[in-house]
Write an enzyme that holds these catalytic residues in place. Structure first.
Site, PDB file in Angstrom:
ATOM      1  CD  GLU A 154      -2.961  -0.729   2.425  1.00 41.99           C
ATOM      2  OE1 GLU A 154      -4.138  -1.105   2.295  1.00 41.99           O
ATOM      3  OE2 GLU A 154      -2.542  -0.157   3.455  1.00 41.99           O
ATOM      4  CB  CYS A 155       0.779   4.367   0.017  1.00 40.27           C
ATOM      5  SG  CYS A 155       1.122   6.111  -0.345  1.00 40.27           S
ATOM      6  N   GLY A 156       3.463   3.554   0.244  1.00 37.36           N
ATOM      7  CA  GLY A 156       4.899   3.369   0.399  1.00 37.36           C
ATOM      8  C   GLY A 156       5.321   1.937   0.163  1.00 37.36           C
TER       9      GLY A 156
END
Length: 439
Positions: free
Chosen positions: A326-328
């Site tokens: 997720e994201c990072g």
């Protein structure tokens, strides 16, 4: 039912987090058990709440969470003496189109839970005029009770008298007046406050906030105005975990995992197996799924690029079992990450994604996603609710789109996430399966 109140404000930047932390610690020091909550999607503030209160803080979000899920999470206050929730942005700020059970505004949470609101008013640059703002908030929605205000950034005794006089004229109680103190601030980063774990002096800071609040705020009066919840808490939140044994990255680069999600997975029988990519640790070989949460990989890109054991274990896992970021975490699964100085760092290479912080652009908002392919144990066509908040720019994304993603108003979002074989990633952080709650 546990009585509670919400600390909110007319806008961001008024000092409500400092007030929240000081109240949590001061009341804890008085021997009370205080359960914190945070309105809206936020990973960083709840960690500060935990440090100040000694209890984990949970997010309550009416756009992403159905009513039964909100009510089940409120049961975290069972056994506590008092609940205090921190609002986000301005009290009535939400999105235009309703979501799972509302528009995401803090006022909706206060109304649903029966919590009176205490407004933190920044009175710098005004005096009696602050009362007009407070009165407007008190009258805006009759279903939301504004119990009174805490005046912040008061310049002098005379300034305080004038501001208090304005509040008295409109009939709003003043629970305290906080003198202007430049030293009682928390450093910020582009996603908000610097994470709690990064403060070596956090305990001393919180103790100072508590001393400050105790000297200038009527704690007994605040306790007296707290209201009992207006509903019976539902059964604990349950939804199916994405796997039985989940290797969960947890360190300074990957810390954005919602407590309610992890608790729901455990409650459904999943085993969480933490590991640290920054320490070049491999995920557990017995894991059915590797999950990389969001965080700040851009601040640790050099160490991640050098984590050979971590990268090799990810590749081995992905040959037979799913990996999701997720994201990072998504960025860390990609081919490369370019930091703010323009330096290119090789990432895991399980996806073709290349992201850059040298070309900053804010991406912020709720996300509603319909999976085009299976993701980490979830089948295609599953719908999910979450949020996106980052400053990176996609330079390359050659893999297949993972989902059809729209914002809170139904407008298409180009950051669709992507997948390759058993590896997937999204820029949005999952809050709940659409309609997910008590099952």
């Amino acid at each position: 039912m546990t009585p509670g109140l919400m600390i909110a404000a007319p806008a961001s930047g008024t000092g409500k987090t400092t007030v929240m932390l000081g109240l949590l610690r001061a009341l804890r020091d008085d021997g009370l058990t205080v359960q914190p909550f945070k309105s809206g999607p936020d990973y960083i503030d709840p960690a500060f709440h935990h440090a100040a209160s000694g209890r984990r803080s949970f997010n309550l979000d009416s756009w992403a969470m159905p009513a039964d899920m909100l009510h089940s999470l409120s049961a975290q206050a069972n056994g506590a003496d008092l609940t205090i929730a921190e609002g986000s942005m301005g009290l009535f700020d939400g999105v235009a189109a309703p979501g799972a059970s509302g528009n995401g505004a803090s006022a909706e949470i206060a109304r649903r839970m029966g919590w009176p609101v205490v407004l933190v008013i920044d009175v710098s640059g005004q005096a009696q005029s602050a009362a007009a703002t407070a009165l407007g908030f008190a009258r805006y929605d009759p279903a939301v009770r504004v119990a009174g205000v805490i005046l912040n950034r008061v310049a002098s005794p005379r300034h305080e008298r004038l501001a208090r006089g304005g509040m008295a004229a409109v009939g709003l109680p003043v629970f305290g007046a906080l003198p202007r103190r430049g030293d009682l601030t928390l450093p910020e980063r582009h996603l908000g406050l610097v994470q709690a774990a990064e403060h070596p002096d956090l305990e001393a800071r919180i103790a100072a906030y508590a001393t400050f609040l105790r000297a200038h705020v009527d704690l007994a009066a605040l306790r007296d105005v707290a209201g009992a919840a207006s509903h019976a808490p539902a059964e604990p939140c349950r939804f199916a975990p994405p796997a039985q044994r989940i290797a969960l990255a947890q360190d300074a680069a990957f810390s954005f995992a919602y407590p309610h999600m992890l608790d729901a997975w455990r409650r459904a029988g999943a085993e969480l197996l933490p590991f640290s990519p920054l320490a070049d640790e491999a995920p557990a070989a017995s894991a059915d799924l590797v999950w990389l949460p969001g965080g700040y990989p851009e601040l640790h890109a050099g160490r991640l690029a050098a984590a050979a054991t971590f990268h090799a274990a990810l590749r081995e896992h992905a040959r037979t079992r799913p990996v999701h970021g997720e994201c990072g975490g998504y960025m860390a699964l990609g081919a490369a990450l370019i930091d703010a100085e323009g330096n290119r760092h090789r990432m895991a290479g399980l996806l073709g994604l290349v992201t850059s912080y040298a070309q900053r652009r804010m991406h912020l908002g709720y996300r509603h996603a319909t999976l085009l392919s299976g993701m980490a144990g979830l089948p295609a066509a599953t719908t999910l609710r979450g949020h996106e908040f980052h400053y990176s720019t996609i330079l390359e994304q050659p893999d297949a789109a993972l989902a059809h993603v729209v914002d809170a108003e139904g407008n298409p979002v180009t950051e669709t996430g992507s997948y390759r074989d058993r590896v997937s990633g999204t820029f949005f952080h999952l809050i709940a399966p659409d309609g997910g709650g008590v099952r």
